[in-house]
Design an enzyme around this catalytic site. Structure first.
Site, PDB file in Angstrom:
ATOM      1  N   LYS A 117     -10.062 -11.932   2.776  1.00  0.00           N
ATOM      2  CA  LYS A 117     -11.239 -11.050   2.606  1.00  0.00           C
ATOM      3  C   LYS A 117     -12.223 -11.617   3.782  1.00  0.00           C
ATOM      4  CE  LYS A 117     -10.733  -9.001  -1.729  1.00  0.00           C
ATOM      5  NZ  LYS A 117     -11.604  -8.441  -2.944  1.00  0.00           N
ATOM      6  N   LYS A 199       1.199  -4.666  -0.282  1.00  0.00           N
ATOM      7  CA  LYS A 199       0.866  -4.037  -1.524  1.00  0.00           C
ATOM      8  C   LYS A 199       0.073  -2.893  -1.363  1.00  0.00           C
ATOM      9  CE  LYS A 199      -2.462  -5.279  -4.721  1.00  0.00           C
ATOM     10  NZ  LYS A 199      -3.255  -5.901  -5.762  1.00  0.00           N
ATOM     11  N   LYS A 202      -6.150   0.348  -2.656  1.00  0.00           N
ATOM     12  CA  LYS A 202      -7.065   1.395  -2.538  1.00  0.00           C
ATOM     13  C   LYS A 202      -8.113   1.028  -1.567  1.00  0.00           C
ATOM     14  CE  LYS A 202      -9.799  -0.250  -6.505  1.00  0.00           C
ATOM     15  NZ  LYS A 202      -8.890  -1.551  -7.033  1.00  0.00           N
TER      16      LYS A 202
END
Ligand code: TRP
Length: 336
Positions: A117, A199, A202
């Site tokens: 991140k 993966k 969203k």
């Protein structure tokens, strides 16, 4: 006779950082529905975690409401389970602060999700992003959870939660239950439709890579049609060499309960076009039934407000007990 006290406790949560995807549904929420009778479950909407990446306030609010409505539309019973919003229960922030002082910088530095991140949001590497796992530990430990169903990507966060709990217990006695991750087999993971080695997420930039639970059924069929496959033209389960097709087979299998062998037989001699259409239509039908429920719930503001109120009240009662214990142990003067 079985009482709730004897049931094992489950805690899990999803960030309202977007509309949940087919991956969240098949990998998490659909399985939670199967656990709701056997376990004492809490399902949290972790809005405080979502803040670690910059959010548009109106969207965050909307996504939080949508996630609650989707939990219920997917079949989670708000009476059997405690469904609530993280920020409604202040004990999460309070315990998180205390646990920060039992967590080492070095441990947090090793977290792969933080590293990923930090790379992705290089302009906003905030302290919350760094201590994200401590807030997650507080979520879990407050409720003395036995089991924490999460995806493979959260394994390290469960490990650090256990480490923090053991460390605290070693100093102060048995305060926290040591939780166990409940990580589904690799096959239960739904991958991106565009990059099937990643993966389904969203927060991906490419809307074609995921199916949102609120996508129009026609859009769902189209996204599956456009999914990346291979040039081999045989419907065969082989995640190493045929990750795209294997992912679609997994989705189909989750909805139909058919085994991979049965699916291979069903599409023997047929092209990818037929297969993709079957997967797309099957996903669209199932999701569309959930959307019908969702549309009723999301309109009913009074119902959702009452759900949030009672969920937070039930969660707060459990969380307060653990927090008070911790506060006493560390030497705070208890407020009378
Ligand atoms: N970190 C989890 C995720 O992104 C969400 C989460 C926050 C969570 N707190 C939790 C999951 C506690 C399980 C238990 O997927």
């Amino acid at each position: 006779m079985e009482t709730t006290e004897q049931k094992k406790r489950i805690f899990s949560g999803i960030q309202p950082s977007g509309i949940i995807t087919l991956g969240n549904y098949l990998g998490a929420v659909k399985n939670w529905v199967n656990l709701q009778d056997e376990y004492d479950c809490l399902y949290c909407i972790v809005d405080m975690h979502a803040l670690t990446v910059r959010q548009d306030p109106a969207k965050l609010r909307q996504n939080t409401m949508s996630l609650a409505a989707l939990y219920i539309a997917c079949g989670l019973d708000p009476v059997k389970n405690i469904i609530y919003i993280q920020s409604h229960v202040p004990a999460h922030a309070e315990l998180s602060w205390i646990l920060n002082t039992f967590t080492y910088m070095g441990e947090l530095n090793r977290m792969t999700q933080f590293k990923e991140k930090a790379l992705k949001h290089a302009d906003n590497i905030n302290a919350g992003l760094f201590t994200y796992p401590v807030l997650m530990a507080a979520d879990i430990l407050l409720y003395q959870a036995d089991l924490v169903p999460v995806g493979e990507d959260q394994r390290q966060h469960i490990e650090i939660t256990r480490d923090i709990a053991v460390r605290f217990n070693n100093i102060y006695g048995d305060v926290f239950k040591i939780p166990t991750g409940f990580i589904p087999r690799a096959g239960a993971r739904i991958m991106s439709l565009q990059e099937p080695d990643k993966k389904m997420s969203k927060s991906s930039e490419d809307a074609n890579s995921y199916i949102s639970m609120l996508d129009d059924p026609k859009v769902i069929v189209n996204k599956v049609k456009r999914a990346v496959t291979d040039s081999d033209c045989v419907v065969k389960y082989d995640p190493e060499n045929k990750p795209g097709i294997s992912n679609l087979m997994n989705i189909y299998s989750c909805f139909t309960d058919k085994t991979y062998e049965e699916i291979e037989k069903e599409f023997e001699g047929k092209g990818y076009g037929d297969f993709k259409l079957a997967v797309g239509e099957c996903a669209a039908d199932n999701i569309s039934a959930i959307q019908t429920e969702y549309n009723k719930i999301i309109k009913d503001k009074a119902y959702l407000e009452e759900l949030f109120r009672s969920g937070a009240e039930r969660a707060d009662r459990i969380a307060r007990k653990t927090l008070s214990k911790v506060q006493k142990k560390v030497g705070f003067v208890m407020k009378q």
